[in-house]
Design an enzyme around this catalytic site. Structure first.
Site, short mmCIF file in Angstrom:
data_model
loop_
_atom_site.label_atom_id
_atom_site.label_comp_id
_atom_site.label_asym_id
_atom_site.label_seq_id
_atom_site.Cartn_x
_atom_site.Cartn_y
_atom_site.Cartn_z
N CYS A 124 -31.81 -23.54 44.08
CA CYS A 124 -32.81 -22.66 43.80
C CYS A 124 -32.63 -21.21 44.71
O CYS A 124 -33.06 -20.27 44.23
CB CYS A 124 -34.39 -23.14 43.62
SG CYS A 124 -34.86 -23.72 45.16
N GLU A 128 -41.74 -23.47 40.12
CA GLU A 128 -41.07 -22.84 41.09
C GLU A 128 -39.81 -22.63 39.71
O GLU A 128 -39.14 -23.56 39.43
CB GLU A 128 -40.37 -23.65 42.15
CG GLU A 128 -39.46 -22.68 43.13
CD GLU A 128 -38.49 -23.53 43.54
OE1 GLU A 128 -37.26 -23.48 42.89
OE2 GLU A 128 -38.54 -24.59 44.21
#
Length: 478
Positions: free
Chosen positions: A264, A227
């Site tokens: 994020c 990720e």
């Protein structure tokens, strides 16, 4: 900080390989008990963990306390996932000589891949770290885990690893099922080790891509589930801005400044109509920020903000008051400038920063979206009579999760969650949060005309596990 030696890495990886010989044969209920034991132990040690993480990260106690609770909830969710059984995707096709070609007795199930390396994140010292979602999803399906600790919170990582190790041992898990290493070179050696069969990573595009390439370059390439970076675009329609632009400004400010912008899923690019009420109201909601998690983050934020501000056609429309960390920055530009300078303007600035992109019509709005790289999320704020079907179709192409009327910085741990998206937000479409995160650490195995005594229990005719299965094309519930 004491780095692990290459000898340490080899010993730990080999121990994980030996543990896999046990975990691959361990039933789901037993592994679920291991997960719950780890969760209980972390909850019992929460006060110590939070105190350590507060000293190392400067994150507030309430945030850290909630993150420990999220972490243990993840462990318990994955315990429930493996007990429920559909994660195995068990399928049986009985012999059928009338098909072309004739179908033999075929039975397929997902099996664990083997020991997994997990690279812990900096911005979530618990939920995406030593005992985080990657660790939980791998352990749940029977994959031993070796965590590479993040240097931003070493004492917190060591304590969490100690708690996990002791809890798993007390619950009867085999030696080597979980371990932690530290150090840059040790992390590289872990990716290279032949005992490791997959890697989970949360971090930067640059670091993740380097490890992704390294995993692919091994003599035996292995999957790398990273990720990485994400801009998480938000689109505000003219009707939504006219109806509630001031309220949207407050929501946006809360989202992109949450945790000093170190999420994020932070909304980093916001498409607004020209002369928007949102832009007018946003400056009043900027607040002083705490220090960023690491000095490198602070340097990167300063460099990124300066890079964006130096592009012709970009203006800084608001800055926040100084705090212990950097001042919040809101930049703005128009759609043609964004399209012309997409490479520079669509590089993530990690920290309390967002870029407003003013558009005059749908064509300009869509031109901006078409230049977007892959993202974890995309958000739409619309009114009931806005037709956004084509907009949503565009956003589906660039994001793994599409939100309406909310903000992307909340990521629920649930069965239907999707936390992943097109590159560079992730290196794989599979989610790293939620029930189907386990798929990353499994591989399908089909058995053809196999005798019953060698089949996994999930594929026995009498369904001894009582799990959902697909039989001759039909999904059957227990």
């Amino acid at each position: 900080m004491t780095d692990s030696t290459l000898e340490d890495v080899d010993r730990i990886a080999r121990a994980a390989q030996l543990a896999f010989a046990v975990t691959v044969r361990t039933d789901d209920r037993t592994r679920a008990a291991w997960m719950r034991a780890a969760a209980d132990a972390l909850d019992a040690d929460a006060a110590t963990l939070v105190e350590l993480a507060g000293r190392e990260t400067a994150l507030p106690e309430a945030r850290l306390t909630g993150e420990v609770a999220r972490t243990t909830a993840q462990l318990r969710l994955f315990a429930s996932v493996v007990e429920e059984g559909s994660y195995l995707e068990a399928a049986i096709d009985h012999p059928n000589p009338s098909t072309t070609p004739p179908t033999p007795d075929l039975r397929r199930v997902l099996r664990p891949v083997g020991p997994v390396a997990v690279f812990a994140a900096s911005n979530f010292p618990f939920a995406f770290s030593v005992a985080g979602g990657d660790t939980a999803s791998a352990l749940a399906v029977g994959c031993p885990v070796v965590v590479k600790a993040h240097p931003g919170h070493p004492e917190t990582s060591r304590r969490a690893a100690e708690v996990m190790t002791a809890a798993l041992a007390s619950a009867g898990a085999p030696e080597g099922v979980f371990a932690m290493i530290e150090g840059f070179d040790a992390g590289l050696a872990l990716v290279d080790h032949p005992a490791i069969k997959a890697v989970g990573f949360t971090g930067s595009v640059r670091g993740g891509r380097a490890l992704f390439d390294r995993a692919a370059a091994r003599p035996e390439p292995i999957p790398f589930y990273g990720e990485l970076g994400s801009l998480n675009p938000v689109v505000v329609t003219p009707a939504a801005d006219a109806a509630r632009g001031a309220a949207l400004a407050e929501g946006l400010a809360g989202s992109f400044q949450l945790g000093a912008g170190q999420f994020c899923t932070k909304p980093g690019v916001v498409l607004v109509p020209e002369a928007s009420a949102l832009e007018a109201a946003l400056p009043q909601h900027l607040v002083p920020q705490p220090r960023l998690l690491t000095p490198s983050f602070a340097d990167g934020f300063a460099a990124g903000s300066e890079r964006v501000a130096g592009i012709e056609g970009v203006e800084i429309v608001a800055t926040g008051a100084a705090g212990d960390g950097p001042a919040t920055v809101v930049a703005a530009t128009d759609a043609p400038t964004l399209v012309a300078h997409a490479e520079e303007l669509l590089e993530e600035v990690f920290g309390p920063f967002t870029l407003l992109v003013r558009y005059r019509d749908e064509a300009e709005r869509d031109a901006v979206i078409d230049r977007m790289p892959g993202n974890l999320t995309a958000t739409v704020h619309r009114e009931a009579d806005d037709d956004v079907a084509e907009l949503v179709a565009r956003l589906e192409e660039i994001a793994g999760r599409v939100l309406f009327s909310g903000w992307p910085t909340g990521v629920a741990v649930a069965w239907a969650q999707q936390h992943g998206g097109p590159y560079p937000s992730a290196t794989s479409p599979f989610t790293s949060v939620g029930a189907t995160a386990v798929r990353r650490f499994q591989r399908p195995v089909a058995y053809q005309d196999a005798p019953a005594d060698v089949l996994p229990p999930a594929l026995h005719d009498d369904n001894p596990l009582g799990i959902p299965r697909r039989i001759d094309g039909r999904l059957l519930l227990p």
